[in-house]
Motif scaffolding. Structure first.
Motif, short mmCIF file in Angstrom:
data_model
loop_
_atom_site.label_atom_id
_atom_site.label_comp_id
_atom_site.label_asym_id
_atom_site.label_seq_id
_atom_site.Cartn_x
_atom_site.Cartn_y
_atom_site.Cartn_z
N LEU A 1 0.84 -1.19 0.00
CA LEU A 1 0.00 0.00 0.00
C LEU A 1 0.88 1.24 0.00
O LEU A 1 1.88 1.30 0.72
N ILE A 2 0.50 2.22 -0.81
CA ILE A 2 1.22 3.50 -0.75
C ILE A 2 0.64 4.30 0.42
O ILE A 2 -0.44 3.97 0.93
N PRO A 3 1.33 5.34 0.90
CA PRO A 3 0.80 6.13 2.02
C PRO A 3 -0.60 6.66 1.74
O PRO A 3 -0.99 6.87 0.58
N SER A 4 -1.35 6.90 2.79
CA SER A 4 -2.73 7.37 2.67
C SER A 4 -2.78 8.78 2.08
O SER A 4 -1.77 9.50 2.04
N GLU A 5 -3.97 9.17 1.64
CA GLU A 5 -4.16 10.51 1.10
C GLU A 5 -3.77 11.57 2.13
O GLU A 5 -3.16 12.59 1.79
N ASN A 6 -4.12 11.34 3.39
CA ASN A 6 -3.80 12.30 4.45
C ASN A 6 -2.29 12.47 4.61
O ASN A 6 -1.77 13.59 4.70
N LEU A 7 -1.57 11.33 4.64
CA LEU A 7 -0.12 11.39 4.80
C LEU A 7 0.55 12.07 3.62
O LEU A 7 1.47 12.87 3.78
N LEU A 8 0.09 11.74 2.41
CA LEU A 8 0.67 12.35 1.21
C LEU A 8 0.36 13.85 1.16
O LEU A 8 1.20 14.65 0.75
#
Length: 238
Positions: A28-35
């Motif tokens: 999984l790539i980082p979440s929308e919040n983290l990005l």
């Protein structure tokens, strides 16, 4: 970062992370919040970048989990498009090479003659090339150039791009193709030229290719190792 192109710049950075395996296949790539926090942008801007990754075959959205990186070792071959191998490997960052194993003017094999409905004794340039990805031979391409005016194409042009040479140097307008996809048992020829491991079958794509003026121009047969490709198309319900 250019305000207008923020999402595209972010897409390029995320694409590079996937290509260099910072984000590995299946992860999984980082979440929308983290990005959004990392790039100092809104979640909407991140969503636009993720849509580009999705449309270009880098990620798959998983309900309730996020976005997972797709295995790029299985390269995407468009079903509907008429695209040269060079265009594909440049667009998808393939580590690809081509080796010419045949380049002769000869009578068409009977199965090819029947497929393209030409008279007995018809001749064509018969070209065969082995395509390797990351050092493994995974495609055997057989091309028959049916246009009578074509003369022998040099091997170095065939190793680069046949279509690029025909269109840019000779002025041919290659327009459309009729394609047929099958899964067939491997042949002795397949085993000779391809790194098949224990594979018992290959994906075979047969195409009759036409010029802009509807002249039948080429017959091609591409034999693909099963595990390295996914054949894709775009479909919309009417």
């Amino acid at each position: 970062m250019n305000t207008k192109n923020k999402y595209y710049d972010i897409y390029l950075q995320l694409e590079e992370r996937i290509l260099n395996k910072t984000y590995a296949a299946g992860e999984l790539i980082p979440s929308e919040n983290l990005l959004a926090k990392e790039f100092h942008v809104s979640r909407e801007t991140i969503r636009k970048a993720l849509v580009l990754l999705l449309e270009n075959g880098f990620i798959q959205k998983m309900q309730g989990k996020g976005s997972i990186v797709i295995d790029r070792e299985r390269y995407a071959f468009p079903v509907s498009g008429l695209t040269s191998f060079k265009e594909l490997h440049e667009a998808q960052h393939m580590n690809a090479t081509t080796k010419v194993i045949k380049n002769e003017y000869e009578v068409l094999p009977e199965r090819v003659r029947q497929y393209v409905s030409l008279p007995k004794g018809a001749k064509a340039w018969h070209i065969e090339r082995v395509r390797s990805l990351s050092g493994e031979a995974v495609i055997l391409d057989k091309d028959f150039l049916l246009e009578e005016k074509i003369r022998k194409v040099a091997d170095h042009e065939l190793e680069n791009s046949l279509y690029e040479y025909l269109e840019n140097e000779l002025g041919y307008e290659i327009s459309y193709a009729q394609k047929e996809f099958t899964v067939e048992p491997v042949t002795e020829e397949d085993r000779k030229w391809l790194d098949l491991k224990q594979d018992s079958h290959v994906v075979v794509v047969r195409s009759a290719v036409f010029l802009q003026d509807t002249t039948l121009f080429q017959y091609t047969e591409s034999r693909h190792r099963l595990d390295r490709f996914r054949f894709i198309d775009f479909a919309r319900r009417r």
